[in-house]
Design a protein around this motif. Sequence first.
Motif, PDB file in Angstrom:
ATOM      1  N   VAL A   1       0.833  -1.205   0.000  1.00 47.37           N
ATOM      2  CA  VAL A   1       0.000   0.000   0.000  1.00 47.37           C
ATOM      3  C   VAL A   1       0.864   1.249   0.000  1.00 47.37           C
ATOM      4  N   LEU A   2       1.941   1.250   0.782  1.00 49.46           N
ATOM      5  CA  LEU A   2       2.854   2.390   0.811  1.00 49.46           C
ATOM      6  C   LEU A   2       3.418   2.673  -0.583  1.00 49.46           C
ATOM      7  N   ALA A   3       3.822   1.615  -1.276  1.00 46.02           N
ATOM      8  CA  ALA A   3       4.439   1.769  -2.599  1.00 46.02           C
ATOM      9  C   ALA A   3       3.455   2.336  -3.611  1.00 46.02           C
ATOM     10  N   VAL A   4       2.215   1.846  -3.584  1.00 49.40           N
ATOM     11  CA  VAL A   4       1.227   2.327  -4.552  1.00 49.40           C
ATOM     12  C   VAL A   4       0.849   3.781  -4.267  1.00 49.40           C
ATOM     13  N   LEU A   5       0.639   4.120  -2.997  1.00 47.61           N
ATOM     14  CA  LEU A   5       0.280   5.503  -2.655  1.00 47.61           C
ATOM     15  C   LEU A   5       1.406   6.470  -3.012  1.00 47.61           C
ATOM     16  N   ASN A   6       2.640   6.019  -2.898  1.00 45.47           N
ATOM     17  CA  ASN A   6       3.777   6.869  -3.250  1.00 45.47           C
ATOM     18  C   ASN A   6       3.796   7.212  -4.732  1.00 45.47           C
ATOM     19  N   ALA A   7       3.151   6.396  -5.560  1.00 45.72           N
ATOM     20  CA  ALA A   7       3.120   6.647  -7.000  1.00 45.72           C
ATOM     21  C   ALA A   7       2.318   7.894  -7.356  1.00 45.72           C
ATOM     22  N   THR A   8       1.619   8.483  -6.378  1.00 48.23           N
ATOM     23  CA  THR A   8       0.889   9.726  -6.635  1.00 48.23           C
ATOM     24  C   THR A   8       1.810  10.944  -6.625  1.00 48.23           C
ATOM     25  N   THR A   9       3.087  10.747  -6.308  1.00 47.46           N
ATOM     26  CA  THR A   9       4.019  11.883  -6.194  1.00 47.46           C
ATOM     27  C   THR A   9       4.032  12.780  -7.438  1.00 47.46           C
ATOM     28  N   PRO A  10       4.176  12.237  -8.661  1.00 49.46           N
ATOM     29  CA  PRO A  10       4.194  13.121  -9.829  1.00 49.46           C
ATOM     30  C   PRO A  10       2.889  13.899 -10.019  1.00 49.46           C
ATOM     31  N   ILE A  11       1.769  13.333  -9.566  1.00 52.98           N
ATOM     32  CA  ILE A  11       0.500  14.054  -9.669  1.00 52.98           C
ATOM     33  C   ILE A  11       0.540  15.305  -8.802  1.00 52.98           C
ATOM     34  N   TRP A  12       0.995  15.144  -7.551  1.00 49.07           N
ATOM     35  CA  TRP A  12       1.134  16.297  -6.677  1.00 49.07           C
ATOM     36  C   TRP A  12       2.104  17.323  -7.271  1.00 49.07           C
ATOM     37  N   GLY A  13       3.210  16.817  -7.818  1.00 46.49           N
ATOM     38  CA  GLY A  13       4.201  17.719  -8.397  1.00 46.49           C
ATOM     39  C   GLY A  13       3.630  18.551  -9.530  1.00 46.49           C
ATOM     40  N   ALA A  14       2.842  17.902 -10.398  1.00 45.33           N
ATOM     41  CA  ALA A  14       2.245  18.625 -11.521  1.00 45.33           C
ATOM     42  C   ALA A  14       1.235  19.667 -11.046  1.00 45.33           C
ATOM     43  N   LEU A  15       0.431  19.319 -10.049  1.00 48.08           N
ATOM     44  CA  LEU A  15      -0.564  20.264  -9.543  1.00 48.08           C
ATOM     45  C   LEU A  15       0.094  21.444  -8.831  1.00 48.08           C
ATOM     46  N   ILE A  16       1.095  21.164  -8.012  1.00 48.98           N
ATOM     47  CA  ILE A  16       1.794  22.243  -7.316  1.00 48.98           C
ATOM     48  C   ILE A  16       2.496  23.148  -8.323  1.00 48.98           C
ATOM     49  N   GLY A  17       3.095  22.539  -9.357  1.00 53.19           N
ATOM     50  CA  GLY A  17       3.743  23.329 -10.398  1.00 53.19           C
ATOM     51  C   GLY A  17       2.764  24.229 -11.121  1.00 53.19           C
ATOM     52  N   ALA A  18       1.543  23.729 -11.365  1.00 54.28           N
ATOM     53  CA  ALA A  18       0.531  24.534 -12.044  1.00 54.28           C
ATOM     54  C   ALA A  18       0.106  25.720 -11.180  1.00 54.28           C
ATOM     55  N   VAL A  19      -0.069  25.472  -9.885  1.00 52.38           N
ATOM     56  CA  VAL A  19      -0.434  26.559  -8.968  1.00 52.38           C
ATOM     57  C   VAL A  19       0.701  27.573  -8.863  1.00 52.38           C
ATOM     58  N   TRP A  20       1.932  27.048  -8.769  1.00 54.30           N
ATOM     59  CA  TRP A  20       3.104  27.920  -8.625  1.00 54.30           C
ATOM     60  C   TRP A  20       3.254  28.850  -9.827  1.00 54.30           C
ATOM     61  N   SER A  21       3.041  28.292 -11.026  1.00 55.26           N
ATOM     62  CA  SER A  21       3.199  29.078 -12.251  1.00 55.26           C
ATOM     63  C   SER A  21       1.908  29.783 -12.668  1.00 55.26           C
TER      64      SER A  21
END
Length: 301
Positions: free
Chosen positions: A93-113
Motif C-alpha cells: 500500500v505504501l508503494a502504490v500511494l507513493n506513486a501519486t508523487t508526480p500528480i502532486w508535483g504537476a498540480l503544485i507546479g501549475a499553482v506555482w506558475s
Amino acid sequence: MSTANLLRLFLLAAIWGGSFMFMRIAAPVLGPAVLIQYRVLFAALFLGAIALLLKKPLHWRAHWKHYLILGLFNSALPFLLFAFAARTLSASVLAVLNATTPIWGALIGAVWSRHMVSARVVVGLLLGVSGVALLVGFDHVSARPGAGLAIAAVLSASFCYGIASTYTRTAVPVEPFANAHGSMWASTLLVIPALAFFPAPGQATAGIMAAALALGVVCSGIAYLLYFRLIQDVGATSALTVTFISPLFGILWGTLFLQEIVGWYTFAGAAIVILGTALVTGFKPDIGWLKRLARGGAGTA
C-alpha cells in the motif's frame, strides 16, 4: 536507452520499491524518528565518503539555505511521514500511494506558475484519486486502527515530494550530487527535534539495524547515485519511468518477504494510479531502446 541504463533503471526501481519493505520491518520497533535519523545519517556518511573520494565540495556557505529547504521537503519530512505510516500500512500500500508523487508535483507546479490545468491533467487527477480509493477501499489493511491517519501521512509525504520537485526547478542550480549529499546532512539536523516526540518503542536487534542501514546506504545513498546518473545519461523524462516501475517492486518485495496479502484490487489500484500519473505528467514512454534491442543494437545510447 542503453542496456546499462535500462539495468540501472530497473535496479533503482527495485531499490526504491524495497525501501517500503525495510520501513515496514524497522518502523514498528524503532519508531519513525529514530529510524529516519539512522536513515539520513547513514546516507550522509555514505555520500560524504563518496564526496571525499571524488573530491566534490558542498560549498556550505553559498548553499546552506538551499540544502535545508531541500532536506526538509525531499527527505526529512516525507521520510518521517512514510515511517509513521509504515507502522500500520503494508509495504504494498505504501508503494502504490507513493506513486501519486508526480500528480502532486504537476498540480503544485501549475499553482506555482499560475497556469490552468488541462483536461488531460484533470482526468489524470481523477484517475489517481480513483486508484487510491479502490486500493484503500478493498485492502484489509485500511480497517486497522489508525489506518486513515497513516494513509493521510503517505499522501502528505508525496505532497512534500511535489513541493521539492517544484522548488528545485525554480531554485538556483546546484550540482546534482551536491544536492543529494548536502540535503542528507541537512535532514540529519532537521530530524533531531522529532526524536523527543517519537522515542523508540522497542529494542533494536541486528536485523532491525540491518534494515535501517539498508534504508540509508542502499535506498538513499546508492539510489541517489543511480538516479542522478540516469538523469545525466537519459534525461529527467526518461528517468521518470522509475515512478511507474517501483510500485510493482514494492508489491513484489512485500509479498515475497513479508507475506503480505495482495489481491486484484492491489494491481488494479496501482494500474489506475500509474495511468493517472502518466496523464498528469504528460509522460510518453521512450521505446527506442526496445526497437534497437530488436535490431540487436541495444548497447548504443
